[in-house]
Scaffold this motif. Structure first.
Motif, PDB file in Angstrom:
ATOM      1  N   ASP A  95      34.932  43.407  59.501  1.00 22.16           N
ATOM      2  CA  ASP A  95      35.493  44.054  58.365  1.00 22.16           C
ATOM      3  C   ASP A  95      37.120  43.974  58.608  1.00 22.16           C
ATOM      4  O   ASP A  95      37.386  44.354  59.822  1.00 22.16           O
ATOM      5  CB  ASP A  95      34.906  45.331  58.281  1.00 22.16           C
ATOM      6  CG  ASP A  95      33.717  45.431  57.803  1.00 22.16           C
ATOM      7  OD1 ASP A  95      33.010  44.476  57.524  1.00 22.16           O
ATOM      8  OD2 ASP A  95      33.225  46.563  57.509  1.00 22.16           O
ATOM      9  N   HIS A 142      27.055  47.515  60.785  1.00 17.62           N
ATOM     10  CA  HIS A 142      27.473  46.292  61.664  1.00 17.62           C
ATOM     11  C   HIS A 142      26.465  46.770  63.133  1.00 17.62           C
ATOM     12  O   HIS A 142      26.239  45.706  63.661  1.00 17.62           O
ATOM     13  CB  HIS A 142      28.852  45.976  61.823  1.00 17.62           C
ATOM     14  CG  HIS A 142      29.568  45.627  60.759  1.00 17.62           C
ATOM     15  ND1 HIS A 142      29.898  44.364  60.443  1.00 17.62           N
ATOM     16  CD2 HIS A 142      29.723  46.246  59.678  1.00 17.62           C
ATOM     17  CE1 HIS A 142      30.401  44.158  59.281  1.00 17.62           C
ATOM     18  NE2 HIS A 142      30.526  45.353  58.719  1.00 17.62           N
ATOM     19  N   HIS A 195      30.712  50.511  62.829  1.00 16.47           N
ATOM     20  CA  HIS A 195      30.118  51.131  61.733  1.00 16.47           C
ATOM     21  C   HIS A 195      28.743  50.708  61.983  1.00 16.47           C
ATOM     22  O   HIS A 195      28.344  49.578  62.282  1.00 16.47           O
ATOM     23  CB  HIS A 195      30.748  50.362  60.465  1.00 16.47           C
ATOM     24  CG  HIS A 195      32.075  51.321  60.182  1.00 16.47           C
ATOM     25  ND1 HIS A 195      33.199  50.626  59.524  1.00 16.47           N
ATOM     26  CD2 HIS A 195      32.460  52.529  60.412  1.00 16.47           C
ATOM     27  CE1 HIS A 195      34.061  51.670  59.311  1.00 16.47           C
ATOM     28  NE2 HIS A 195      33.662  52.824  59.757  1.00 16.47           N
ATOM     29  N   HIS A 237      32.654  45.609  65.300  1.00 19.59           N
ATOM     30  CA  HIS A 237      32.977  47.245  65.357  1.00 19.59           C
ATOM     31  C   HIS A 237      31.838  47.870  65.200  1.00 19.59           C
ATOM     32  O   HIS A 237      30.756  47.691  64.955  1.00 19.59           O
ATOM     33  CB  HIS A 237      34.029  47.204  64.036  1.00 19.59           C
ATOM     34  CG  HIS A 237      33.593  47.247  62.611  1.00 19.59           C
ATOM     35  ND1 HIS A 237      33.237  46.073  61.961  1.00 19.59           N
ATOM     36  CD2 HIS A 237      33.583  48.051  61.835  1.00 19.59           C
ATOM     37  CE1 HIS A 237      32.649  46.278  61.012  1.00 19.59           C
ATOM     38  NE2 HIS A 237      33.001  47.551  60.627  1.00 19.59           N
ATOM     39  N   HIS A 257      40.614  47.853  61.295  1.00 19.19           N
ATOM     40  CA  HIS A 257      39.585  48.473  60.052  1.00 19.19           C
ATOM     41  C   HIS A 257      39.176  49.776  60.689  1.00 19.19           C
ATOM     42  O   HIS A 257      39.068  50.438  59.683  1.00 19.19           O
ATOM     43  CB  HIS A 257      38.606  47.582  59.534  1.00 19.19           C
ATOM     44  CG  HIS A 257      37.594  47.988  59.140  1.00 19.19           C
ATOM     45  ND1 HIS A 257      37.422  48.240  57.792  1.00 19.19           N
ATOM     46  CD2 HIS A 257      36.222  48.264  59.772  1.00 19.19           C
ATOM     47  CE1 HIS A 257      36.325  48.942  57.646  1.00 19.19           C
ATOM     48  NE2 HIS A 257      35.399  48.813  58.875  1.00 19.19           N
TER      49      HIS A 257
HETATM   50 ZN    ZN Z   1      33.087  48.418  58.787  1.00 17.68          ZN
END
Ligand code: ZN
Length: 458
Positions: free
Chosen positions: A187, A71, A68, A66, A166
């Motif tokens: 996540d 990551h 974020h 994902h 998430h």
């Molecule tokens: Zn995350």
């Protein structure tokens, strides 16, 4: 000398929640799962500046769970240092990375500029970790993978993304590698999030790498809107400026939706609300584009996007600092590590009338983490600012499964994995989840160390 063993190495998110980087070596291929930035304590952030423990030129592919930054935020360094393969992710993750990675680069450039202007760096001149041109070069290597589709990586490896609930586009990934399989949760979201879909059912897997952010905690059973109203109303009554550091993507939008619903129901007064984050403004439009990724309908999306005055330019952002309360400023970043919210904190944190409302996980070592721990001063741009404003943290707004929700999801695996690796948690959280998995599920577990390598049996 290459051999035929399948190996998994933990190059981040071990003993901490940031810097997710896992290297899977199988059938002559080197696959990196996530490539995140370390955030929080300085000794963690310094890892962003250390040479990578592997040669980026030898990596064949990256799979990104994902968008974020913890990551994805190290990808521009990976490509600049010679990684030439594809970065696979879902379509929504790609769209979010187009917003997030250039912004992350801009923040790096700003930090370097600030350090040079004020002479606070040991390096002359201070250089950014990466630039906006590094970020846009990196985005050229992205390839969209369909959710639930099997994608081949050479003759003997393949992977499938499944929805993790998430964040828009967030997935967990199962990789079939040369006779064995490994699933990475990325996540993991929650079963009953008001905005996002529940995580998909987990598939059978030989090995599992699971996050443990809230491995030692249960989220309180509070209605997010009731909790928000409880903090907002007294603050509004005393004329507060309410500063809400919010993750620009996901959190900012669900907050706006909650605020709009509270206003519509007459549960909070109709005070001005500003969304001061160009990134969050761009991300809001993606909710209309990816309707299958969330539970909102078109009228919810309209309500959310109409809930705040969008503040685009830095000049407009500065004028907010001269306005009086009551008003709400929702601004990034979520842990106050950078972005416009830092300037608003400088202006408003010293007045006891105001309210700083934190949302979501606050990593230790970040400004948000210090505020949650009751810091009496906050260090910003080399200066200490006294914390006199009220500080609160919303408990009901997490986008991570808590310990009970994690265990409930793990119970849905058709059979126990041979071994479960517990990562992406502070040490106490990872160990608490380890104990629960061993006692309740009787699975074999390991909490890996940073830079540990394990062999996986076929
Ligand atoms: Zn995350």
């Amino acid at each position: 000398m290459p051999d035929n063993k399948t190996r998994l190495s933990f190059y981040g998110a071990a003993g901490t929640v940031t810097g997710s980087r896992y290297l899977l070596e199988s059938a002559g291929r080197r696959i990196l799962v996530d490539c995140g930035l370390f955030q929080g304590y300085k000794q963690l952030r310094l890892r962003n500046w250390a040479p990578l423990p592997f040669d980026p030129r030898t990596i064949d592919a990256v799979i990104l769970t994902h968008a974020h930054i913890d990551h994805s935020g190290y990808l521009p360094v990976l490509t600049r240092e010679g990684f030439r393969g594809s970065i696979y992710c879902s379509e929504a993750t790609f769209e979010l990375c187009k917003i997030l990675l250039p912004d992350s680069a801009y923040l790096q450039e700003e930090d370097a500029r600030f350090a040079n202007r004020h002479g606070i760096s040991k390096h002359q001149p201070a250089l950014p970790l990466y630039t906006r041109s590094d970020a846009s070069a990196c985005l050229q290597q992205f390839r969209v993978a369909g959710i639930d589709d099997s994608v081949a990586l050479g003759a003997r490896n393949a992977f499938t993304l499944r929805r993790a609930g998430h964040l828009l586009g967030a997935c967990f990934v199962r990789i079939e590698c040369d006779g064995t399989s490994v699933t990475f949760t990325g996540d993991l979201g929650r079963p009953n999030d008001p905005v996002l879909m529940a995580p998909a059912a987990p598939p059978a897997t030989d090995y599992l790498v699971t996050e443990s952010t809230y491995g030692d905690r249960e989220h309180p059973q509070i209605e997010p809107e009731a909790e928000l109203a409880r903090y907002l109303n007294p603050a509004i009554a005393r004329g507060a400026v309410i500063v809400v550091p919010a993750f620009a993507i996901g959190r900012a939008q669900s907050l706006l939706l909650h605020i709009a619903r509270l206003k519509r129901a007459g549960q909070i007064p109709d005070i001005p609300v500003f969304l001061d984050s160009p990134m969050a403004i761009d991300a809001s439009g993606l909710y209309r584009r990816f309707m299958l990724e969330h539970r909102l309908d078109a009228s919810d999306c309209d309500l959310m996007c109409g809930a705040a005055t969008f503040v685009n330019t830095a000049e407009q952002s500065k004028t907010l600092d001269r306005q009086r309360g009551p008003m709400i400023i929702v601004s990034a970043s979520g842990m106050a590590t950078g972005g416009r919210v830092v300037h608003h904190l400088k202006t408003f944190i010293g007045n006891e009338r105001n309210l700083i409302l934190l949302t979501g996980f606050q990593a230790p070592g970040t400004r948000g983490g210090s505020l949650v721990n009751g810091a009496s001063t906050l260090r910003i741009h080399g200066e200490d600012f006294p914390v006199r404003a009220e500080v609160r943290q919303l408990q009901a707004s997490s986008s991570h499964a808590d310990a009970n929700e994690m265990v409930a999801w793990l119970k849905r695996f058709p059979e126990p994995p041979r071994r479960t690796f517990i990562t992406h948690g502070e040490p106490g959280a990872s160990d608490a989840l380890r104990q629960r998995i061993e006692r309740q599920l009787r699975w074999s577990t390991l909490v890996p160390e940073y830079r540990q390598t394990v062999e996986l049996d076929a």
